[in-house]
Design a protein around this motif. Sequence first.
Motif, PDB file in Angstrom:
ATOM      1  N   GLY A 201     -73.116  -0.327 -30.259  1.00 44.96           N
ATOM      2  CA  GLY A 201     -72.600   0.691 -29.350  1.00 44.96           C
ATOM      3  C   GLY A 201     -72.404   0.139 -27.948  1.00 44.96           C
ATOM      4  O   GLY A 201     -72.465   0.877 -26.961  1.00 44.96           O
ATOM      5  N   MET A 202     -72.187  -1.147 -27.853  1.00 43.29           N
ATOM      6  CA  MET A 202     -72.079  -1.842 -26.570  1.00 43.29           C
ATOM      7  C   MET A 202     -70.678  -1.684 -26.000  1.00 43.29           C
ATOM      8  O   MET A 202     -69.681  -1.745 -26.710  1.00 43.29           O
ATOM      9  N   ALA A 203     -70.601  -1.460 -24.690  1.00 44.87           N
ATOM     10  CA  ALA A 203     -69.308  -1.456 -24.007  1.00 44.87           C
ATOM     11  C   ALA A 203     -68.967  -2.893 -23.600  1.00 44.87           C
ATOM     12  O   ALA A 203     -69.853  -3.711 -23.356  1.00 44.87           O
ATOM     13  N   VAL A 204     -67.673  -3.173 -23.534  1.00 41.60           N
ATOM     14  CA  VAL A 204     -67.198  -4.508 -23.181  1.00 41.60           C
ATOM     15  C   VAL A 204     -66.167  -4.388 -22.075  1.00 41.60           C
ATOM     16  O   VAL A 204     -65.265  -3.546 -22.150  1.00 41.60           O
ATOM     17  N   LEU A 205     -66.326  -5.228 -21.049  1.00 42.57           N
ATOM     18  CA  LEU A 205     -65.295  -5.386 -20.024  1.00 42.57           C
ATOM     19  C   LEU A 205     -64.821  -6.832 -20.089  1.00 42.57           C
ATOM     20  O   LEU A 205     -65.539  -7.752 -19.707  1.00 42.57           O
ATOM     21  N   LEU A 206     -63.627  -7.025 -20.608  1.00 37.10           N
ATOM     22  CA  LEU A 206     -63.063  -8.359 -20.775  1.00 37.10           C
ATOM     23  C   LEU A 206     -62.147  -8.671 -19.593  1.00 37.10           C
ATOM     24  O   LEU A 206     -61.216  -7.918 -19.303  1.00 37.10           O
ATOM     25  N   ILE A 207     -62.416  -9.791 -18.921  1.00 36.11           N
ATOM     26  CA  ILE A 207     -61.606 -10.245 -17.802  1.00 36.11           C
ATOM     27  C   ILE A 207     -60.803 -11.451 -18.269  1.00 36.11           C
ATOM     28  O   ILE A 207     -61.381 -12.427 -18.756  1.00 36.11           O
ATOM     29  N   THR A 208     -59.493 -11.386 -18.161  1.00 38.47           N
ATOM     30  CA  THR A 208     -58.671 -12.469 -18.664  1.00 38.47           C
ATOM     31  C   THR A 208     -57.332 -12.500 -17.947  1.00 38.47           C
ATOM     32  O   THR A 208     -56.909 -11.506 -17.342  1.00 38.47           O
ATOM     33  N   HIS A 209     -56.684 -13.684 -18.005  1.00 38.93           N
ATOM     34  CA  HIS A 209     -55.323 -13.793 -17.478  1.00 38.93           C
ATOM     35  C   HIS A 209     -54.296 -13.673 -18.595  1.00 38.93           C
ATOM     36  O   HIS A 209     -53.100 -13.707 -18.341  1.00 38.93           O
ATOM     37  N   ARG A 248     -44.796  -6.048 -16.437  1.00 36.90           N
ATOM     38  CA  ARG A 248     -43.687  -6.550 -17.251  1.00 36.90           C
ATOM     39  C   ARG A 248     -43.545  -8.070 -17.109  1.00 36.90           C
ATOM     40  O   ARG A 248     -43.246  -8.774 -18.081  1.00 36.90           O
ATOM     41  N   MET A 249     -43.782  -8.585 -15.896  1.00 33.58           N
ATOM     42  CA  MET A 249     -43.700 -10.029 -15.681  1.00 33.58           C
ATOM     43  C   MET A 249     -44.789 -10.758 -16.473  1.00 33.58           C
ATOM     44  O   MET A 249     -44.535 -11.802 -17.091  1.00 33.58           O
ATOM     45  N   LEU A 250     -46.014 -10.212 -16.480  1.00 36.31           N
ATOM     46  CA  LEU A 250     -47.106 -10.837 -17.234  1.00 36.31           C
ATOM     47  C   LEU A 250     -46.797 -10.854 -18.732  1.00 36.31           C
ATOM     48  O   LEU A 250     -47.059 -11.849 -19.417  1.00 36.31           O
ATOM     49  N   LEU A 251     -46.238  -9.764 -19.225  1.00 33.61           N
ATOM     50  CA  LEU A 251     -45.924  -9.692 -20.647  1.00 33.61           C
ATOM     51  C   LEU A 251     -44.830 -10.678 -21.037  1.00 33.61           C
ATOM     52  O   LEU A 251     -44.811 -11.200 -22.153  1.00 33.61           O
ATOM     53  N   ALA A 252     -43.925 -10.950 -20.109  1.00 31.90           N
ATOM     54  CA  ALA A 252     -42.789 -11.827 -20.419  1.00 31.90           C
ATOM     55  C   ALA A 252     -43.139 -13.304 -20.272  1.00 31.90           C
ATOM     56  O   ALA A 252     -42.404 -14.167 -20.767  1.00 31.90           O
ATOM     57  N   ALA A 253     -44.241 -13.609 -19.578  1.00 33.16           N
ATOM     58  CA  ALA A 253     -44.577 -15.007 -19.292  1.00 33.16           C
ATOM     59  C   ALA A 253     -45.056 -15.706 -20.565  1.00 33.16           C
ATOM     60  O   ALA A 253     -45.973 -15.253 -21.239  1.00 33.16           O
ATOM     61  N   GLU A 254     -44.439 -16.844 -20.888  1.00 35.30           N
ATOM     62  CA  GLU A 254     -44.798 -17.631 -22.059  1.00 35.30           C
ATOM     63  C   GLU A 254     -44.236 -19.031 -21.887  1.00 35.30           C
ATOM     64  O   GLU A 254     -43.084 -19.192 -21.465  1.00 35.30           O
ATOM     65  N   PRO A 255     -45.027 -20.067 -22.160  1.00 34.33           N
ATOM     66  CA  PRO A 255     -44.475 -21.422 -22.043  1.00 34.33           C
ATOM     67  C   PRO A 255     -43.246 -21.593 -22.936  1.00 34.33           C
ATOM     68  O   PRO A 255     -43.217 -21.117 -24.075  1.00 34.33           O
ATOM     69  N   ARG A 452     -50.601 -17.267 -17.511  1.00 35.05           N
ATOM     70  CA  ARG A 452     -49.349 -17.719 -18.102  1.00 35.05           C
ATOM     71  C   ARG A 452     -48.280 -18.021 -17.054  1.00 35.05           C
ATOM     72  O   ARG A 452     -47.511 -18.978 -17.198  1.00 35.05           O
ATOM     73  N   THR A 453     -48.202 -17.215 -16.020  1.00 36.49           N
ATOM     74  CA  THR A 453     -47.167 -17.446 -15.016  1.00 36.49           C
ATOM     75  C   THR A 453     -47.409 -18.758 -14.281  1.00 36.49           C
ATOM     76  O   THR A 453     -46.472 -19.510 -14.002  1.00 36.49           O
ATOM     77  N   VAL A 454     -48.678 -19.066 -13.979  1.00 34.41           N
ATOM     78  CA  VAL A 454     -48.984 -20.322 -13.294  1.00 34.41           C
ATOM     79  C   VAL A 454     -48.858 -21.494 -14.265  1.00 34.41           C
ATOM     80  O   VAL A 454     -48.452 -22.592 -13.878  1.00 34.41           O
ATOM     81  N   GLN A 455     -49.199 -21.272 -15.531  1.00 34.25           N
ATOM     82  CA  GLN A 455     -49.002 -22.313 -16.532  1.00 34.25           C
ATOM     83  C   GLN A 455     -47.556 -22.802 -16.526  1.00 34.25           C
ATOM     84  O   GLN A 455     -47.293 -24.007 -16.567  1.00 34.25           O
TER      85      GLN A 455
END
Length: 526
Positions: A201-209, A248-255, A452-455
């Motif tokens: 029953g643990m809550a999770v806060l995931l921090i990610t780019h 939208r920019m984050l979703l579109a970023a991909e190498p 992803r954008t900086v990658q």
Amino acid sequence: MLCVRDLQVRFRTPDGVVEAVRGIDLDIAPGEFAAIVGESGSGKSQSAMAAMGLLAGNGEASGSVRYRGTELLNLPPAQLNRYRGSRLAMIFQEPMTALDPLFPVGNQIAAPLRRHQSLSRRAARARALELLGLVRIDRPAARIDAYPHELSGGQRQRVMIAMALANDPDLLIADEPTTALDVTIQAEILELIAEMRQRLGMAVLLITHDLGLVRRHADRIHVMQAGRIVESGPTDKLFVQPAHAYTRMLLAAEPHGVKAPPPADAPVLLEARDLRVSYTLSRGFLGRDRLVLHALDGVDLTLRRGQTIGIVGESGSGKSTLGKAVLKLLPATGTIRFEDRALQPLDRAAMRPLRRSLQAVFQDPYGSLSPRLTVGQIVGEGLLVHAPGLTRAQRDIRVAQALEEVRLDPALRNRYPHEFSGGQRQRIAIARAMILHPALVVLDEPTSALDRTVQASIIALLKDLQARHGLSYLFISHDLAVVRAMADETMVMKEGRVVENGPTEAIFAAPEHAYTQRLLAAALRP
């Protein structure tokens, strides 16, 4: 369960006050899987560090952070420690700096168990062994007495996860928990966290780019930009109908893109034959029992000028060991030739003049940057050794140029590493290597800490430098999308051996080995 209101975080620096978090509101319900996503420097990690009372000495926080009605912000450490590691646990982005180098990892996992649950030494060790198995550490009985430096970056991160889960916390804050892990383990770790969340029953806060990383598990996503939450919403809705342009920019970023191959007649720069690296671990009473681990087992490598070879494989497969071995940063047997010169007979003094041409960017930038030096001093340090004729003003100009090339403001060069985000520190490490204009650069997970954008900008930068200066790269990564965009050829490693090797596009289009097929399947999983 956790209620954040008008949280603000600022840091006092020689250049003035930096506003890292600018008044965010956030609620996390019991059992919820929430995620904060955004580019490096957006304030994601500092928001969590403020809630846990872990800001750097020059940082201060205001607003309110309440856990089950108890105000945590600015709570005295003695009182806060009743919650940290017990009810609230955190997985840090850089495990090598979070783990104590003087103690075996099993002891470090057992420490919070003994403190918060008063377990005996034997019971705590048994539970630590169980946790190592849960986080998919290979041969946990052999690893429990290992020191952090004896584990790969991915294995160290899994140790951190085991420590965080030790006391079955109410809230697990996971700050980039899969940054250093290969694609198969990324999926396993997130599934493990999700499984523990359901069971406890643990809550999770995931921090990610990485927005794509949270799609499968997160209930709700908060998107941060420049210290503010610009969009929040249920995961399904946010992916289908993102309202903010930044989302939208984050979703579109991909190498993307394919590297232009070097000329067919490009000379060989680096050649290795039958490269082997072994470690002997002492076990048992007085260390009489010895276990030999073969980190590299007969690896061959040929790298031409202007070429990039991508090296992929799971954590512990020998990727980083291979990179260090060809640079003579650890003992190895076999033959290594650089510019048709044998490196094996050379001692440390004889290698020093060649170090300018042989550079590396390591997986853990924070561990490789001196906390006592400013960024300008760190980037320019190599010039003191390899270009002693430069004046101080000339060095400063070169440092400013190097920082600009990696998309950092040269005006920041008087700051210290801890004042930068993980992604920014990685760019500093790249600038330090590139300032000497080397012939060969071993890039050990150079984009693992970057969004992803900086990658994309770093990949474009590395390609541009390679084209202008004829650089050769050994590109070590668990991110197959980045390898595909960077590498002419790809080597797939498993348990110290090369199981598949060939042109990158051929391997991605028609992998022959079952292990390669499994890696690609995990990377392409929705």
